[in-house]
Write an enzyme that holds these catalytic residues in place. Structure first.
Site, mmCIF file in Angstrom:
data_model
loop_
_atom_site.group_PDB
_atom_site.id
_atom_site.type_symbol
_atom_site.label_atom_id
_atom_site.label_comp_id
_atom_site.label_asym_id
_atom_site.label_seq_id
_atom_site.Cartn_x
_atom_site.Cartn_y
_atom_site.Cartn_z
ATOM 1 N N TYR A 34 10.470 19.250 6.417
ATOM 2 C CA TYR A 34 10.555 19.589 7.847
ATOM 3 C C TYR A 34 9.189 19.839 8.500
ATOM 4 O O TYR A 34 9.105 19.982 9.721
ATOM 5 C CB TYR A 34 11.358 20.889 8.028
ATOM 6 C CG TYR A 34 12.854 20.796 7.862
ATOM 7 C CD1 TYR A 34 13.434 20.243 6.732
ATOM 8 C CD2 TYR A 34 13.700 21.324 8.841
ATOM 9 C CE1 TYR A 34 14.813 20.210 6.583
ATOM 10 C CE2 TYR A 34 15.085 21.293 8.704
ATOM 11 C CZ TYR A 34 15.632 20.729 7.568
ATOM 12 O OH TYR A 34 16.988 20.699 7.420
ATOM 13 N N THR B 230 30.496 23.466 4.612
ATOM 14 C CA THR B 230 31.876 22.992 4.646
ATOM 15 C C THR B 230 32.106 21.990 3.515
ATOM 16 O O THR B 230 31.591 20.873 3.554
ATOM 17 C CB THR B 230 32.160 22.274 5.988
ATOM 18 O OG1 THR B 230 31.573 23.041 7.030
ATOM 19 C CG2 THR B 230 33.633 22.088 6.230
ATOM 20 N N ASP C 171 7.769 -11.060 -27.831
ATOM 21 C CA ASP C 171 7.862 -11.439 -26.415
ATOM 22 C C ASP C 171 7.307 -12.851 -26.224
ATOM 23 O O ASP C 171 6.229 -13.037 -25.648
ATOM 24 C CB ASP C 171 7.077 -10.388 -25.598
ATOM 25 C CG ASP C 171 7.100 -10.653 -24.110
ATOM 26 O OD1 ASP C 171 7.979 -11.402 -23.648
ATOM 27 O OD2 ASP C 171 6.206 -10.116 -23.413
ATOM 28 N N HIS D 142 21.016 25.509 9.036
ATOM 29 C CA HIS D 142 21.381 24.622 7.922
ATOM 30 C C HIS D 142 22.588 25.212 7.204
ATOM 31 O O HIS D 142 22.795 26.427 7.220
ATOM 32 C CB HIS D 142 20.202 24.486 6.934
ATOM 33 C CG HIS D 142 20.311 23.273 6.042
ATOM 34 N ND1 HIS D 142 21.165 23.193 4.968
ATOM 35 C CD2 HIS D 142 19.669 22.066 6.093
ATOM 36 C CE1 HIS D 142 21.050 21.994 4.402
ATOM 37 N NE2 HIS D 142 20.149 21.288 5.053
ATOM 38 N N ASP E 31 24.349 25.310 1.455
ATOM 39 C CA ASP E 31 24.444 24.575 0.187
ATOM 40 C C ASP E 31 23.088 24.191 -0.384
ATOM 41 O O ASP E 31 22.996 23.765 -1.520
ATOM 42 C CB ASP E 31 25.265 23.285 0.397
ATOM 43 C CG ASP E 31 24.691 22.419 1.511
ATOM 44 O OD1 ASP E 31 24.347 22.985 2.569
ATOM 45 O OD2 ASP E 31 24.585 21.202 1.321
ATOM 46 N N GLN F 255 17.171 20.316 -3.003
ATOM 47 C CA GLN F 255 16.664 20.666 -1.670
ATOM 48 C C GLN F 255 16.098 22.088 -1.585
ATOM 49 O O GLN F 255 15.581 22.489 -0.536
ATOM 50 C CB GLN F 255 17.775 20.516 -0.634
ATOM 51 C CG GLN F 255 18.124 19.079 -0.330
ATOM 52 C CD GLN F 255 18.705 18.969 1.065
ATOM 53 O OE1 GLN F 255 18.014 19.092 2.061
ATOM 54 N NE2 GLN F 255 19.994 18.761 1.142
ATOM 55 N N TYR G 290 16.595 9.814 -0.246
ATOM 56 C CA TYR G 290 17.279 11.058 -0.573
ATOM 57 C C TYR G 290 18.664 10.810 -1.162
ATOM 58 O O TYR G 290 19.016 11.321 -2.218
ATOM 59 C CB TYR G 290 17.318 11.888 0.703
ATOM 60 C CG TYR G 290 18.326 12.998 0.774
ATOM 61 C CD1 TYR G 290 18.444 13.922 -0.267
ATOM 62 C CD2 TYR G 290 19.117 13.155 1.900
ATOM 63 C CE1 TYR G 290 19.367 14.949 -0.183
ATOM 64 C CE2 TYR G 290 20.023 14.185 1.990
ATOM 65 C CZ TYR G 290 20.151 15.070 0.948
ATOM 66 O OH TYR G 290 21.055 16.083 1.037
#
Ligand code: SPV
Ligand code: MG
Length: 431
Positions: A75, A122, A204, A89, A92, A98, A43
């Site tokens: 979840y 926050t 190559d 939660h 945000d 998400q 994540y």
């Protein structure tokens, strides 16, 4: 008594988390799901603090009744198990990667009239700064080098894609897709001999020398934090290999894959259409062994690549070689095939896992491209490499744009195919 569920990674804790836990615990018995190391790594970035320690920290925060592990960002599993009345939660996650996970939580909670409670997020500039610094430290040679082995232990399969310069590495670094309530990113970068040569307009055939390959690796390292696997072609002369491998290790590359071929190397996907010579088991084992002795860290991996199926030498030869190369000190095996069906690869996996269940196994599904990563993982494959796809997709896009300009004798019509000037100016941050 009501139950409340909060999921948290808890790698960096600040007053916002404590606030969330405090509020959530006022609603009932609080169960906190701490994300496992794998869930955090896919994540955000590698957690700095290991799962057990993060769990211990949360267990000792006032208001927390029980701490469980949450194996994925999704979840579903834990919600169905604990059937909480509330999920808490920050607000945000309404936007961005998400948001799908959030939607899924809302849907599942409906089954028992549960409720999602979102509290104002926050903002925390210093945490963003810390996160940024930690992410950047992932590019420090010692840290980057060690990441491949960690990922092999952590993930069912390490998803790797080629990069051939700074720009393509930037694409790999930033690629992120939300799918089925999980966030998919690439885990590692393959520095392919085919695409590194092609980007330089060269065939190559080991014509692009190590100095030039090192320049490409440096360009990639400048803009990325992911571990790097170098396509080392045949490894060259043993006397050269032992020097080159030390340079690569020192730079912070995690692994080199060398193939058991001698003479003028041609790309494996030509198969038997061109003359290619396989090295003897004895010689190639000597090269692996000398390489291992030259290394200074335990983290750097020499992965031996077996060309027996490419060169139609049969399964028995491939398996014998795998055994010999592991005995010579190889840290992993790559098995290659140019068949469009994966049957011979699967057969190799079956036999290989019987005698070397713990040795990392690598596949490059350019030809047998219908196989999903999950299927490879089930069969014991540890690393999947998408070896040439960024350069193969960029070339037709460039040709199309060139043709549009030629057809119209001006560039207006090509604009739709292009990144806007504003986007290209800001694509590469200049700080
Ligand atoms: C490369 O990407 O250069 C490889 C893989 O060696 S393959 O092209 O399939 O041989
Ligand atoms: Mg190659």
């Amino acid at each position: 008594m009501k139950t409340v569920y909060v999921a948290i990674s808890a790698d960096i804790l600040h007053h916002g988390h404590i606030n969330l836990i405090k509020k959530a615990s006022e609603y009932g018995k609080l169960i906190v799901g701490v994300l496992t190391d794998e869930a955090v790594a896919t994540y955000k970035r590698f957690p700095v603090i290991k799962f057990n320690e993060r769990k211990f920290i949360i267990e000792n925060i006032a208001g927390v009744s029980e701490v469980v592990s949450q194996e994925t960002l999704d979840y579903t599993e834990n919600l169905k198990k604990y059937k909480p009345d509330y999920v808490f939660h920050g607000d945000d996650w309404k936007e961005g990667v998400q948001s799908k996970i959030r939607q899924n939580v809302i849907e599942i909670l409906k089954d028992w009239d549960g409720e999602l409670v979102e509290i104002p997020f926050t903002e925390n500039v210093s945490v963003d700064k810390i996160n940024n610094i930690i992410k950047q430290t992932d590019s420090i040679p010692d840290i980057r080098r060690s990441k491949l082995r960690k990922l092999i232990n952590l993930k069912p399969i390490v998803r790797t894609i080629e990069a051939h310069n700074g720009l393509s590495a930037l694409v790999v670094e930033n690629a992120k897709v939300t799918k089925d309530e999980q966030i998919n990113t690439f885990d590692a970068i393959w520095v392919s001999s085919l695409t590194d040569s092609t980007a330089k307009g060269k065939p190559d055939i080991e014509l692009v020398d190590m100095t030039s390959r090192i320049n490409t690796i440096n360009e990639i390292m400048e803009v990325s934090t992911k571990p790097i696997i170098l396509d080392g072609d045949s490894g060259g002369l043993l006397e050269h290999f032992v020097f080159n491998i030390k340079t690569i290790e020192r730079m912070g590359v995690s692994a080199i894959i060398i193939e058991d071929k001698v003479g003028l190397k041609k790309n494996s996907l030509f198969g038997t259409e061109v003359k290619q010579t396989q090295d003897s088991i004895e010689n190639f084992c000597q090269k692996i062994n000398a390489g291992k002795k030259a290394l200074l860290t335990n983290e750097f991996m020499i992965i031996a690549r077996i060309e027996s199926l490419i060169l139609k030498q049969g399964m028995e030869d491939a398996i014998n070689r795998a055994q010999a190369y592991i005995n010579a000190g190889a840290d992993g095996i790559m098995i290659h095939s140019r068949e469009s069906e994966p049957d011979e690869i699967f057969e190799f996996c079956n036999q290989f896992k019987e005698f070397a269940p713990d040795v990392p196994l690598v596949v490059v599904p350019t030809s047998f491209n219908q196989v999903y990563e999950e299927e490879f993982a089930k069969r014991g494959v540890n690393i999947v490499i998408y070896a040439n796809h960024l350069i193969r997709s960029s070339y037709p896009a460039m040709v199309e744009t060139a043709d549009i300009i030629l057809k119209n004798e001006r560039c207006k019509e090509a604009d739709d195919k292009c990144l806007s000037i504003k986007e290209i100016l800001t694509l590469i941050p200049n700080e």
